[in-house]
Design a protein around this motif. Structure first.
Motif, mmCIF file in Angstrom:
data_model
loop_
_atom_site.group_PDB
_atom_site.id
_atom_site.type_symbol
_atom_site.label_atom_id
_atom_site.label_comp_id
_atom_site.label_asym_id
_atom_site.label_seq_id
_atom_site.Cartn_x
_atom_site.Cartn_y
_atom_site.Cartn_z
ATOM 1 N N UNK A 68 37.651 44.980 47.398
ATOM 2 C CA UNK A 68 38.735 45.102 46.426
ATOM 3 C C UNK A 68 39.989 45.617 47.143
ATOM 4 N N UNK A 69 41.052 44.862 47.103
ATOM 5 C CA UNK A 69 42.328 45.285 47.673
ATOM 6 C C UNK A 69 42.775 46.600 47.040
ATOM 7 N N UNK A 70 43.340 47.469 47.844
ATOM 8 C CA UNK A 70 43.741 48.800 47.395
ATOM 9 C C UNK A 70 44.922 48.761 46.424
ATOM 10 N N UNK A 71 45.063 47.670 45.728
ATOM 11 C CA UNK A 71 46.095 47.467 44.711
ATOM 12 C C UNK A 71 45.497 47.591 43.310
ATOM 13 N N UNK A 72 44.159 47.551 43.244
ATOM 14 C CA UNK A 72 43.454 47.430 41.964
ATOM 15 C C UNK A 72 42.771 48.728 41.572
ATOM 16 N N UNK A 73 42.819 49.017 40.297
ATOM 17 C CA UNK A 73 42.118 50.187 39.769
ATOM 18 C C UNK A 73 40.613 49.959 39.764
ATOM 19 N N UNK A 109 30.381 46.199 44.776
ATOM 20 C CA UNK A 109 31.677 46.618 45.332
ATOM 21 C C UNK A 109 31.466 47.400 46.620
ATOM 22 N N UNK A 110 31.853 46.800 47.745
ATOM 23 C CA UNK A 110 31.608 47.417 49.053
ATOM 24 C C UNK A 110 32.711 48.393 49.448
ATOM 25 N N UNK A 111 33.904 48.232 48.899
ATOM 26 C CA UNK A 111 34.958 49.167 49.245
ATOM 27 C C UNK A 111 36.343 48.639 48.963
ATOM 28 N N UNK A 112 37.322 49.518 49.202
ATOM 29 C CA UNK A 112 38.736 49.205 49.009
ATOM 30 C C UNK A 112 39.327 48.768 50.340
ATOM 31 N N UNK A 113 40.045 47.652 50.351
ATOM 32 C CA UNK A 113 40.578 47.131 51.608
ATOM 33 C C UNK A 113 42.021 47.560 51.834
ATOM 34 N N UNK A 114 42.317 47.746 53.105
ATOM 35 C CA UNK A 114 43.665 48.063 53.566
ATOM 36 C C UNK A 114 44.614 46.914 53.231
ATOM 37 N N UNK A 156 47.362 40.963 51.808
ATOM 38 C CA UNK A 156 45.924 41.239 51.618
ATOM 39 C C UNK A 156 45.203 41.183 52.964
ATOM 40 N N UNK A 157 45.635 42.044 53.885
ATOM 41 C CA UNK A 157 45.161 41.997 55.264
ATOM 42 C C UNK A 157 43.694 42.369 55.400
ATOM 43 N N UNK A 158 43.323 43.548 54.914
ATOM 44 C CA UNK A 158 41.936 43.981 55.007
ATOM 45 C C UNK A 158 40.989 43.093 54.230
ATOM 46 N N UNK A 159 41.453 42.576 53.106
ATOM 47 C CA UNK A 159 40.623 41.673 52.302
ATOM 48 C C UNK A 159 40.225 40.453 53.111
ATOM 49 N N UNK A 160 41.200 39.867 53.837
ATOM 50 C CA UNK A 160 40.916 38.678 54.638
ATOM 51 C C UNK A 160 39.928 38.986 55.752
ATOM 52 N N UNK A 161 40.153 40.094 56.457
ATOM 53 C CA UNK A 161 39.262 40.452 57.560
ATOM 54 C C UNK A 161 37.858 40.758 57.048
#
Length: 451
Positions: A68-73, A109-114, A156-161
């Motif tokens: 989950x991108x760190x943009x979302x609650x 949900x594995x984590x919040x992405x950079x 969405x850098x971390x999301x892609x990686x």
């Protein structure tokens, strides 16, 4: 390429693997050096708890890892949007709408992405939390030479990686000017930007309320369809036309300007491959694209709407912003009310003209980006590299942002060879052509990977 979600779900249901074993493999990838700086926060307990649920394998997402991108609650977590100025905000009281839909469909949900701070760049750098290195998901290898990492694209850098490396099967993100399709292209994966109205933005920190789109990255088109079905709460019908049944367009003006040698080679090879497979591809002028720069000359939607949201925060804590993000937000401070209203009207009229010009065509084919991602060292945070950063940022977002201005939909498909830097082919059209774009992408995907 690592196995996609649908193949892994089939393996789980066949009894050849288990959600918990897959969760462990995803966590190992997330904690590997390939994912350095990709995550703001890992949540192994949440992933493992979902994987252990009885009957989770029968859910659409089968308990498999979603980032989950760190943009979302996410309920109980702080949404920082890649910043430091929001780190002391209270945790979210509830999941955002997109997160809730993914969770209900069985996402682990594995984590919040950079991400780029406040989602305002297509390059992928972040001075606060580090910049993840691009990974070629199509060929499952680092991008570029050893010790010379390349930018992952943004925002969405971390999301892609996370998706490219196998840490996640779906990377939830957002696309305001290309923030799904650009990182998908630079990491050799699939990124689908749906028509904005199809997925609710509730619970996502805004950049531009006009352009923000909630969407996702995956490793395959079939996973992109599944993710879109979950996020939009609708079904995508199965395509029945052969490739020769589609009428496709290519545009020389703007979309192919300033292409580097790698993109030119991959794009021309892709068009030749598709024509040899029966595709009908016409070259059209679409000179309306040349109106975009004058239309946005007063600043555009993102600076104006972004500044409106950030104004009070900037007055208090401007020095804690990424200077490059702050510079772009401050463009919105000078926009006058009549300029904004003129922009809204100009965009509406422009959309009508472009839609008329595309009547009779099922999709347009363009390079997702005209250049490959540069090395991080060339655009890393630092005033001495600002000029190169802004040059690269403008090129990376140029083609994709045209589709956002159109209120359209588009998908980036990897089309590079193993010895090339990642390149994306963008398949796009105006609003509500999503099903056709996804159906066509399903046909194009295997053809583009014949190397």
């Amino acid at each position: 390429m690592k196995a996609d979600l649908i193949a892994t779900r089939q393996a789980i249901r066949a009894g050849s693997t288990h959600p918990q074993a897959v969760a462990e493999a995803c966590l190992a990838a997330a904690q590997s050096t390939a994912c350095q700086h990709a995550f703001m926060q890992l949540t192994p307990e949440a992933l493992q708890q979902t994987a252990q649920q009885p009957q989770v394998a029968q859910s659409p997402l089968a308990g498999l890892a979603v980032s989950i991108k760190d943009l979302f609650d996410i309920q109980g977590q702080i949404t920082q949007a890649g910043s430091v100025v929001l780190k002391n905000q209270p945790p979210a009281a509830a999941d955002g709408a997109a997160v809730a839909r993914l969770r209900a469909a069985g996402a682990g949900l594995i984590g919040r992405t950079n991400m780029v701070e406040f989602a305002f760049s297509g390059v992928g750098t972040n001075p606060h939390h580090g910049t993840p290195a691009a990974w070629d998901g199509l060929h499952d290898q680092p991008v570029g030479a050893p010790g010379q990492p390349h930018v992952p694209g943004g925002s969405s850098s971390g999301a892609a990686v996370s998706v490219a490396t196998g840490a996640a099967f779906i990377g939830l993100g957002s696309d305001t000017g290309g923030s799904i399709r650009v990182p998908a292209a630079l990491n050799g994966i699939v990124g689908f930007k749906n028509t904005a109205r199809l997925v609710p933005t509730t619970g996502a920190l805004p950049l531009s309320t006009t352009l923000d789109t909630v969407c996702a990255m995956t490793r395959t088109v079939r996973d992109a369809i599944l993710a879109h079905e979950v996020l939009s709460a609708r079904r995508v019908p199965q395509g029945r036309r052969p490739l020769s049944g589609y009428r496709l367009a290519v545009i020389k003006s703007l979309m192919q300007d300033s292409m580097d040698a790698t993109v030119t080679q991959a794009f021309e090879r892709s068009l030749n491959t598709l024509r040899a497979s029966g595709a009908r591809i016409d070259e059209i002028a679409l000179t309306e694209l040349n109106e975009l720069a004058p239309m946005m000359s007063t600043g555009g939607f993102s600076p104006a709407e972004g500044y409106a949201w950030h104004r009070a925060l900037i007055e208090r804590e401007a020095e804690r912003y990424d200077p490059r993000v702050l510079q772009r937000l401050m463009r919105g401070a000078g926009m006058k009310a009549h300029e904004y209203i003129d922009l809204v009207q100009a965009r509406r009229q422009w959309i009508g003209r472009v839609e008329m010009a595309l009547v009779g065509y099922d999709a347009v084919l363009s390079p997702t980006t005209p250049i490959t991602g540069p090395q991080i060292s060339a655009v890393a945070p630092g005033a001495e590299r600002d000029a190169e950063f802004f040059r690269v940022n403008g090129l990376l977002l140029r083609n994709t942002s045209a589709v956002n201005t159109l209120d359209g939909c588009g998908i980036s498909l990897p089309c590079h060879a193993p010895d090339e830097l990642p390149v994306g082919l963008m398949v796009w059209h105006a609003a509500m052509h999503d099903d056709t774009i996804l159906q066509l992408a399903s046909l194009l995907e295997p053809m583009l990977q014949q190397h």
